[in-house]
Scaffold this motif. Structure first.
Motif, PDB file in Angstrom:
ATOM      1  N   GLY A  14      54.607  48.385  50.995  1.00  0.00           N
ATOM      2  CA  GLY A  14      54.839  47.060  50.465  1.00  0.00           C
ATOM      3  C   GLY A  14      55.251  47.042  49.008  1.00  0.00           C
ATOM      4  N   LEU A  15      55.867  48.130  48.537  1.00  0.00           N
ATOM      5  CA  LEU A  15      56.190  48.255  47.121  1.00  0.00           C
ATOM      6  C   LEU A  15      57.669  47.978  46.864  1.00  0.00           C
ATOM      7  N   HIS A  16      57.928  47.047  45.973  1.00  0.00           N
ATOM      8  CA  HIS A  16      59.286  46.788  45.501  1.00  0.00           C
ATOM      9  C   HIS A  16      59.526  47.471  44.152  1.00  0.00           C
ATOM     10  N   GLU A  17      58.423  47.830  43.499  1.00  0.00           N
ATOM     11  CA  GLU A  17      58.481  48.513  42.206  1.00  0.00           C
ATOM     12  C   GLU A  17      57.197  49.324  42.062  1.00  0.00           C
ATOM     13  N   MET A  18      57.077  50.075  40.977  1.00  0.00           N
ATOM     14  CA  MET A  18      55.883  50.879  40.791  1.00  0.00           C
ATOM     15  C   MET A  18      54.649  49.969  40.689  1.00  0.00           C
ATOM     16  N   PRO A  19      53.568  50.290  41.415  1.00  0.00           N
ATOM     17  CA  PRO A  19      52.409  49.394  41.445  1.00  0.00           C
ATOM     18  C   PRO A  19      51.551  49.521  40.186  1.00  0.00           C
ATOM     19  N   ALA A  20      50.710  48.527  39.982  1.00  0.00           N
ATOM     20  CA  ALA A  20      49.687  48.642  38.954  1.00  0.00           C
ATOM     21  C   ALA A  20      48.598  49.591  39.460  1.00  0.00           C
ATOM     22  N   GLY A  21      47.855  50.174  38.549  1.00  0.00           N
ATOM     23  CA  GLY A  21      46.787  51.072  38.947  1.00  0.00           C
ATOM     24  C   GLY A  21      47.277  52.485  39.165  1.00  0.00           C
ATOM     25  N   ALA A  22      46.465  53.263  39.876  1.00  0.00           N
ATOM     26  CA  ALA A  22      46.786  54.672  40.109  1.00  0.00           C
ATOM     27  C   ALA A  22      47.726  54.813  41.303  1.00  0.00           C
TER      28      ALA A  22
END
Length: 305
Positions: A14-22
């Motif tokens: 479900g990622l369109h860009e780098m996620p927050a967190g690790a």
């Protein structure tokens, strides 16, 4: 990452860009992006392919994303990922594998995920599998997940495979301590000549431990599915296994549940049901203006939600 890999990443995580967190993103056998936080560390293994994910005690409202994507036809890999979750944590872990195969050679990803969960923690684990590409080579995924749930901890697992995977063998094993709980929800759809085998084995070793395993599956065309579940009640505990399948066309589905009580206070239940879509359901939706194919799709989508 190229556009194909980005599309795979969106489908499985479900990622369109780098996620927050690790996060640790693996593409075509290599780690391509990584980020850690003050409470979550990710360390590359030195003796084999894979990573250690270390979640410090007391970590709450944080997430870890570790998706894998393959776009190179003929690539085969085996990855070992270990998760060490401290006491008093509340975290979400998102995994998954996407394979795009546009060539003639088989592409395969096998993975072993091992979880060591401390006391009084809550872990939600989401794993999605997805395949694409018009090559004649197969898309093969064989995930294995081993879980040790500590005292009074809760593990939620959501596994989803609804498109494009030609062959999969999934095994999930869990051992539960006193007061520990696990809930597993599987959603699976096969079509064409795809083959899927799912196995669960849960050992309810702790006093007051509990397990709930739920599988929803749809088999179309000439595809084949086998569902195994085994719950061992070794203490005062509760266990429930449920498999519901919709069979269509010339498909085959087998459901093989097993429960074993080794303690007087073990309460175990299993349920299994396989059947076709009822004709009156199709007819009712067609009276609302849907075609037969649209009505069928609506019923399948609703069943897998």
């Amino acid at each position: 990452m190229d556009e194909i890999q980005k599309t795979l990443l969106e489908q499985v995580a479900g990622l369109h860009e780098m996620p927050a967190g690790a996060y640790n993103i693996r593409a075509n056998g290599q780690s391509v992006e990584r980020s850690t936080t003050a409470h979550i560390d990710i360390v590359t293994k030195e003796d084999k392919q894979g990573i250690d994910i270390i979640i410090k005690p007391g970590t709450k409202k944080e997430s870890v994303h570790i998706p894998v994507v393959l776009s190179q036809s003929g690539l085969t890999e085996m990855v070992y990922n270990d998760f060490y979750v401290g006491d008093d944590c509340d975290v979400i872990i998102v995994a998954g594998c996407g394979i795009h195969n546009g060539g003639d050679s088989d592409s395969r990803h096998d993975g072993l995920h091992s979880f060591y969960i401390g006391k009084n923690s809550h872990v939600k684990y989401v794993e999605k599998h997805y395949g694409s590409g018009d090559g004649s080579g197969s898309r093969i995924m064989n995930p294995k997940t081993m879980v040790e749930v500590g005292e009074n901890s809760f593990m939620e697992m959501e596994t989803v495979q609804i498109k494009g995977v030609d062959s999969t063998k999934r095994f999930t094993g869990a051992k539960l301590a006193d007061g520990a709980r696990i809930v597993v929800t599987e959603k699976l759809m096969t079509h064409g000549s795809q083959v899927a085998e799912t196995s669960f084995q849960v050992d309810l070793d702790g006093k007051g431990s509990s397990a709930n395993i739920i599988s929803r599956s749809v088999a179309k065309d000439d595809s084949r599915q086998v569902f195994y579940s085994k719950i061992n009640g070794n203490n005062r505990c509760t266990g429930h296994s449920e498999c519901d399948g919709i069979i269509m066309d010339r498909a085959h589905i087998s459901a093989i549940p097993e429960i074993t009580a080794a303690n007087l206070d073990a309460e175990l239940i299993h349920e299994a049901a396989i059947g076709k879509i009822a004709g009156e359901q199709i007819t009712k939706l067609m009276t609302l203006g849907l075609t037969e194919a649209e009505a069928e799709a609506q019923i399948v989508n609703g069943f897998l939600k």
